[in-house]
Write a protein that holds these residues in place. Sequence first.
Motif, mmCIF file in Angstrom:
data_model
loop_
_atom_site.group_PDB
_atom_site.id
_atom_site.type_symbol
_atom_site.label_atom_id
_atom_site.label_comp_id
_atom_site.label_asym_id
_atom_site.label_seq_id
_atom_site.Cartn_x
_atom_site.Cartn_y
_atom_site.Cartn_z
ATOM 1 N N ILE A 46 35.534 52.797 1.652
ATOM 2 C CA ILE A 46 34.772 51.611 1.287
ATOM 3 C C ILE A 46 34.218 51.792 -0.125
ATOM 4 O O ILE A 46 33.469 52.736 -0.395
ATOM 5 N N GLY A 47 34.621 50.909 -1.011
ATOM 6 C CA GLY A 47 34.179 51.015 -2.398
ATOM 7 C C GLY A 47 35.035 50.149 -3.295
ATOM 8 O O GLY A 47 35.704 49.217 -2.839
ATOM 9 N N ASP A 102 47.299 49.730 -6.480
ATOM 10 C CA ASP A 102 45.929 50.074 -6.098
ATOM 11 C C ASP A 102 45.878 51.212 -5.097
ATOM 12 O O ASP A 102 44.843 51.477 -4.497
ATOM 13 N N VAL A 103 47.001 51.902 -4.903
ATOM 14 C CA VAL A 103 47.081 52.987 -3.918
ATOM 15 C C VAL A 103 47.269 54.315 -4.630
ATOM 16 O O VAL A 103 48.086 54.441 -5.547
ATOM 17 N N LEU A 104 46.503 55.326 -4.207
ATOM 18 C CA LEU A 104 46.707 56.700 -4.653
ATOM 19 C C LEU A 104 47.511 57.428 -3.579
ATOM 20 O O LEU A 104 47.065 57.528 -2.427
ATOM 21 N N MET A 105 48.701 57.892 -3.929
ATOM 22 C CA MET A 105 49.465 58.699 -3.000
ATOM 23 C C MET A 105 49.116 60.157 -3.251
ATOM 24 O O MET A 105 49.295 60.679 -4.353
ATOM 25 N N LEU A 106 48.570 60.813 -2.251
ATOM 26 C CA LEU A 106 48.119 62.199 -2.346
ATOM 27 C C LEU A 106 49.135 63.096 -1.647
ATOM 28 O O LEU A 106 49.403 62.928 -0.455
ATOM 29 N N ALA A 148 40.702 52.202 -2.292
ATOM 30 C CA ALA A 148 39.304 51.788 -2.206
ATOM 31 C C ALA A 148 39.278 50.297 -1.915
ATOM 32 O O ALA A 148 39.923 49.515 -2.622
ATOM 33 N N SER A 149 38.553 49.912 -0.876
ATOM 34 C CA SER A 149 38.551 48.526 -0.424
ATOM 35 C C SER A 149 37.135 48.078 -0.124
ATOM 36 O O SER A 149 36.278 48.893 0.223
ATOM 37 N N ARG A 150 36.893 46.789 -0.222
ATOM 38 C CA ARG A 150 35.620 46.277 0.259
ATOM 39 C C ARG A 150 35.568 46.469 1.767
ATOM 40 O O ARG A 150 36.609 46.530 2.440
ATOM 41 N N ALA A 151 34.359 46.548 2.313
ATOM 42 C CA ALA A 151 34.185 46.940 3.707
ATOM 43 C C ALA A 151 34.917 46.010 4.660
ATOM 44 O O ALA A 151 35.588 46.472 5.602
ATOM 45 N N SER A 152 34.812 44.710 4.454
ATOM 46 C CA SER A 152 35.428 43.770 5.387
ATOM 47 C C SER A 152 36.937 43.957 5.432
ATOM 48 O O SER A 152 37.548 43.957 6.513
#
Length: 490
Positions: A40-41, A184-188, A213-217
């Motif tokens: 969330i962020g 918007d994705v980090l591949m680890l 990182a996404s908003r909570a909803s």
Amino acid sequence: MGTRPRKSSKPRWAGLTAALLMLSGCNVGQDDGPIEVDVIGQAEQAANPLRDSNPPAAKAVLGATAQGLLSYDARGEVVDALAESWIVADEGQSYIFRLKRLTWPNGETVKAEEVARLLRERMRANPLSMAGLKPDVRAMTDRVIEIRLRAALPAFLQLLAQPQFGILTRAGGTGPFRQARYGDVLMLTPVPRSTVPVEEQEVVAGEQRALRASRASLALVRFKQGDADLVIGGRFPHLPLIGAVGIEANAVRVDPVAGLLGLGITGTSDFLDDVSVRDALARVIDRAALAETWNVQGWRTAEYPLPAPLGINRQPSAPAWTGRPITERIESARDVIARWRAANGEPPMLRIALPEGPGASLLFIRLAQDFGQLGLRVDRVAQRERADLVLIDEVAPFDSALWYLSRLDCAAGLRCDPEASALLAEARQAGDPAIQAERLTEAEGRVVAHVGYIPLGQPIRWALADRRLTGLQLSPRGIHPLNRLIAIPN
């Protein structure tokens, strides 16, 4: 109760999966795909974690890609990271670390001089975590670092294991994951531990993490739909969304963290200059009603800052009204405000800075009701706006009264007692543990009596986890290492 839908067999990482197949030659199927993590962020916090390393998204990225000297395991215990071993000497004033034989992503050897320099930078960038401490960090050899404190602090190792003290160079960090960005994705991907060239190593998709990182909803909806295996970074403002989205109770993991959740007083009005007024504001809050409103099982309310002695010579100080019925507290608080009003006129409106989110809205309603019983008007403002009371919501980075009291001191921007500040300064310099405890004890009493902070309870930290994440455990640090999500069978 229903169950979460299984992930669609249709690949959702089409471009990313194709890239991995080119690297590894292996098939990425429905059951062995990357573990998908929503924190969330904001995307910016994950993209530039050193700009502000305190949001959950920044900490998640640093913890995954830039280990510090130490780190935390799934249970919140300190474990090795850059350091393979360490010695605590001089009764907790000297910490000597021996580094592992590692390389940076560009192939250069990790050396103590650079690690020490970067660690000093991270300490300067995180003054609230450091609690006024200014350690001497120096390289003794290419693989040995010493950190010296002026006073003994047995909990100092806990501080060094915090993600915000991860070591990140321009070339990157040492892991446990390497990162690649796809939109918007980090591949680890786990850092290779062999001498085989990276381009020849097989990529095992099940060992990877796809982090966004996404908003909570959005994060909760993705979890509900089976599009995320793990959601981390949950705090009290997001609590009502769990029920609204229909998340099953057995997916919610509430961490048993300790720290500060309350209102710091920053206003400079004549009204808030009066310590009896500040005390009236603290006593009129119905914390039991707030607990019912948030409805978090096991949440502990608080009426004073320290959750335990943590280095002082007695139990934490409690206000005189602690333990009295809420009706009696309200009546006595009304008397205080009535006397102030009779002598000075109508009190000013109180501006309360709170984060966004429905849980924070519930808190504001609770405060408006409680302060309204004193005839006071309140207004909600954003966290970065000028305010009279500001929310503090932080997990303690290490278990010491020094952190709690320093976080409520003048340097943190709150109303403070100068004599308490002087006592804290002496505690940081005290070579004798007995003198340090004495100074902290005196400072704690003055901080509580000054009422520059209104405690509400312990911080609330929660996560959502799919049942296949057998390694995820409740953490007293509120930190869930992404490399420890799947338990390894004995």
